[in-house]
Design a protein around this motif. Structure first.
Motif, short mmCIF file in Angstrom:
data_model
loop_
_atom_site.label_atom_id
_atom_site.label_comp_id
_atom_site.label_asym_id
_atom_site.label_seq_id
_atom_site.Cartn_x
_atom_site.Cartn_y
_atom_site.Cartn_z
N GLY B 182 106.84 3.83 -31.57
CA GLY B 182 107.55 4.32 -30.39
C GLY B 182 109.04 4.46 -30.66
N THR B 183 109.59 3.48 -31.34
CA THR B 183 111.01 3.51 -31.65
C THR B 183 111.33 4.62 -32.66
N ALA B 184 110.47 4.72 -33.66
CA ALA B 184 110.67 5.77 -34.67
C ALA B 184 110.60 7.15 -34.02
N HIS B 185 109.77 7.28 -33.02
CA HIS B 185 109.64 8.55 -32.32
C HIS B 185 110.96 8.93 -31.66
N LEU B 186 111.60 7.96 -31.03
CA LEU B 186 112.89 8.20 -30.40
C LEU B 186 113.94 8.54 -31.45
N ILE B 187 113.88 7.81 -32.56
CA ILE B 187 114.82 8.08 -33.65
C ILE B 187 114.63 9.51 -34.17
N ALA B 188 113.39 9.91 -34.32
CA ALA B 188 113.09 11.24 -34.82
C ALA B 188 113.62 12.33 -33.90
N HIS B 189 113.80 11.96 -32.64
CA HIS B 189 114.34 12.94 -31.70
C HIS B 189 115.85 12.81 -31.54
N GLY B 190 116.45 12.15 -32.50
CA GLY B 190 117.91 12.17 -32.57
C GLY B 190 118.64 10.96 -32.00
N HIS B 191 117.88 9.99 -31.50
CA HIS B 191 118.55 8.84 -30.89
C HIS B 191 118.98 7.82 -31.94
N ARG B 192 120.15 7.25 -31.73
CA ARG B 192 120.66 6.23 -32.64
C ARG B 192 120.95 4.93 -31.89
N ARG B 193 121.25 5.05 -30.62
CA ARG B 193 121.47 3.87 -29.80
C ARG B 193 120.28 3.76 -28.84
N ILE B 194 119.41 2.84 -29.14
CA ILE B 194 118.16 2.72 -28.38
C ILE B 194 118.07 1.32 -27.79
N GLY B 195 117.85 1.24 -26.48
CA GLY B 195 117.71 -0.05 -25.83
C GLY B 195 116.27 -0.53 -25.83
N PHE B 196 116.10 -1.85 -25.90
CA PHE B 196 114.76 -2.44 -25.87
C PHE B 196 114.72 -3.40 -24.68
N VAL B 197 113.84 -3.14 -23.71
CA VAL B 197 113.70 -4.04 -22.58
C VAL B 197 112.29 -4.61 -22.62
N GLY B 198 112.22 -5.94 -22.76
CA GLY B 198 110.90 -6.54 -22.97
C GLY B 198 110.66 -7.77 -22.13
N ASP B 199 109.50 -8.34 -22.40
CA ASP B 199 109.06 -9.55 -21.70
C ASP B 199 109.71 -10.78 -22.35
N LEU B 200 109.44 -11.93 -21.81
CA LEU B 200 109.95 -13.18 -22.36
C LEU B 200 109.60 -13.30 -23.84
N PRO B 201 110.57 -13.64 -24.67
CA PRO B 201 110.31 -13.68 -26.12
C PRO B 201 109.34 -14.79 -26.53
N PRO B 335 102.87 11.52 -26.95
CA PRO B 335 104.10 12.21 -26.54
C PRO B 335 103.80 13.11 -25.34
N ARG B 336 104.61 12.94 -24.27
CA ARG B 336 104.34 13.74 -23.06
C ARG B 336 105.59 14.39 -22.49
N GLY B 337 106.74 13.97 -23.00
CA GLY B 337 107.95 14.60 -22.48
C GLY B 337 109.13 13.66 -22.37
N SER B 338 108.89 12.47 -21.83
CA SER B 338 110.03 11.58 -21.58
C SER B 338 110.65 11.04 -22.87
N GLY B 339 109.89 11.08 -23.94
CA GLY B 339 110.39 10.52 -25.18
C GLY B 339 110.86 11.58 -26.17
N GLU B 340 110.88 12.85 -25.71
CA GLU B 340 111.23 13.92 -26.64
C GLU B 340 112.54 14.61 -26.27
N THR B 341 113.23 14.06 -25.30
CA THR B 341 114.51 14.67 -24.93
C THR B 341 115.60 14.16 -25.89
N PRO B 342 116.51 15.06 -26.27
CA PRO B 342 117.56 14.66 -27.21
C PRO B 342 118.61 13.78 -26.52
N PRO B 343 119.45 13.13 -27.30
CA PRO B 343 120.51 12.31 -26.72
C PRO B 343 121.42 13.17 -25.84
#
Lengths: 345, 345
Positions: B182-201, B335-343
DNA sequence: CTGAAAGCGCTTACAG
DNA sequence: CTGAAAGCGCTTACAG
């Protein structure tokens, strides 16, 4: 593979000690072990300590299945659903489970999986285990096979739909009322030609919802063309065909009432948002509020349904012998946008 | 209330006839009844007919609980979930049920309901019933209480997360791999600053997904600011705050990886579509494809997870004594759309 | 306070 | 082919 005892570990591989074993190890009678295990009074501290020690060494844990055989009940109830994998069923399940746990009962669940024969097998298998009671979302159109079980003392509560050929408690949604409210909502927003796409009319909930639709139209003095009512299987293809037929041509409807969640989903997929008439769906969906436009629905309350059915069952188990009753849970109209657009023409 | 027999009805109110009753009514021995009931060979047709007649008149149905006590197994397995009311758990449940039914077993289900103590009580209650085996989606951080049960011969398979303090089979999603994809997908679409919001570690799946995120960033040679990683409870308020923090200010991220379905839902609600950065969510959602833009997700396969865990359990029950294993099910990037928009900048 | 006997409803050996 | 006896692991009366 290692069958030797590890230090600090009690119990041996694959061998469950019994009360008899504990009694022998502690050098006491079986009944004394039973007393200690069950926390009954009238055991000297010395005896109790000896028994506890033996329990610890052997790793004894009481076999509840054996205990319950002697007791006559099983402290378990069964819930037979259409498909525990769908959101409606699983919400019911959680609500039933919470009541069951509070009553000290464990819960069997099973899915009839749209196969009345599997539903029947499962229901009878649960009864053969002598569950204390049974909650059934009935599949198929004949539930007489449950009659002997009910007469033998296993209470059955039907959920979501009444059973057929058997007079038993049933907990239902106000399907007709919900459909009436949803249809009236569309009428209030100016619609006069409203299509109804529903499930097979042999299904009780589907028939009730169709009735509610007709009643709302009649109450508003609006005629209903039979072409506007399309009932059948809820697969994508059939729903898409129905939606297409209703929303095209000279007499196209200006609004759609989709009478359950699968129909609503299929309709949404078939109709691009731009070409979508006003729409109200029966059953709420996750993300419904994030669609464009957001989806107006008639929501059921599965938690209330499940909890009430479970209450009914445990009341029966507590000795309630009043005649079987049908209980109804109200639905809730949630306006979000898709049902408030005026007619296009 | 009416205890009289109705014509055509067999069985009396609240009284279950036993094999002994049938034997007496038919004038045969107990064992002969047992033979007929179980379809064993070596009974003359006349005898069998007499027994069948008595069974019909009395409305006898074998008590499987009693039978199973003698047999030593219970032909039941238990599935302990986080909350059977959520879609992921219910999908697991259905998959497990199908295997169990095919194996002739009935299924107990229970929800730990985010309460490790309740989970423990339920698990031990299932064991006390002597279920043949147990599948557990572990809650809490200590599952040693299951050790004695495992050593006594009740196999346990952990599902979705491994157990802690106990070495047993586990069937897991490829959480790290999914997050990496998922992260690589965002990177492939040009993102370099990517936030990660997750559950309790502290939750295994959350930690694995965070690891996957870091690995993908590292593999692309991208630095990770610790501010970009926000882990914690998944309630709306906290997620909204995290999303707000990440997506505003001079160093705002241009994309978000939301690491489970609750986080994704909360993020979608908090961020108006117009102000939404590129987004990939872990876990698929119903209607995800109807959103604007449609939601790109890393989907788990709960059906495969449940089925494999059940397989594992029944293999253990069939005598498999190989060392405990951890099995992984792949995830699928959709991939459906929300993850393919450029920065945006 | 303690425990031997009988029984819950079946099945498993084992004789006839 | 048929069935009386013993037992699965507990609890329920019932004596000591």
């Amino acid at each position: 593979m290692t069958a030797d005892r590890r230090p600090g570990m009690s119990g041996r591989n694959g061998i469950r000690p019994t009360m008899k074993d504990v009694a022998a190890a502690a050098g006491v009678g079986l009944k004394t072990v039973s007393r200690v295990v069950n926390g009954e009074s009238g055991v000297t501290p010395e005896m109790a300590a000896r028994v506890q020690a033996a329990i610890g060494v052997l790793g004894f844990r009481r076999n509840d299945s054996a205990r319950l055989l002697r007791t006559g009940r099983t402290a378990s109830v069964a819930l037979l659903l259409e498909d525990i994998g769908d959101p409606f069923s699983s919400a019911l399940s959680r609500a039933v489970e919470d009541v069951a746990v509070a009553e000290g009962c464990l819960l069997f669940t099973g899915s009839s999986a749209e196969d009345p024969a599997r539903g029947r097998e499962l229901a009878l298998a649960f009864c053969a285990r002598r569950v204390d009671g049974l909650i059934v979302v009935p599949a198929g159109d004949d539930h007489q096979y449950l009659l002997p079980e009910v007469e033998s003392g296993t209470p059955v509560v039907f959920l979501d739909r009444p059973g057929t050929g058997i007079d038993a408690d049933a907990v239902l949604s106000d399907n007709a009322g919900g459909a009436r409210a949803g249809t009236a909502h569309l009428i209030a927003h100016g619609h006069r030609r409203i299509g109804f796409v529903g499930d097979l009319p042999t299904i009780h909930t589907a028939a009730e919802r169709a009735r509610g639709y007709r009643e709302a139209m009649a109450a508003a003095g609006l005629p209903v063309a039979e072409r506007w009512i399309d009932c059948g299987p809820t697969d994508r293809t059939r729903v898409a065909a129905a939606v297409h037929r209703l929303t095209t041509g000279p007499d196209a409807v200006t609004a759609l009432f989709t009478a359950n969640n699968r129909v609503t989903l299929a309709a949404l997929h078939h109709l691009p948002a731009a070409a979508r008439p006003a729409l109200v769906g029966f059953d709420d969906l996750e993300l419904a509020d994030l669609l464009t436009p957001a989806l107006t629905v008639v929501a059921q309350d599965p938690v209330a349904l499940g909890a009430l059915a479970a209450r009914r069952l445990f009341d029966r188990l507590a000795g309630d012998t009043t005649p079987p009753m049908h209980l109804e849970i109200p639905t809730l109209l949630i306006p979000r946008g898709s049902g408030e657009t005026p007619p296009a023409n």
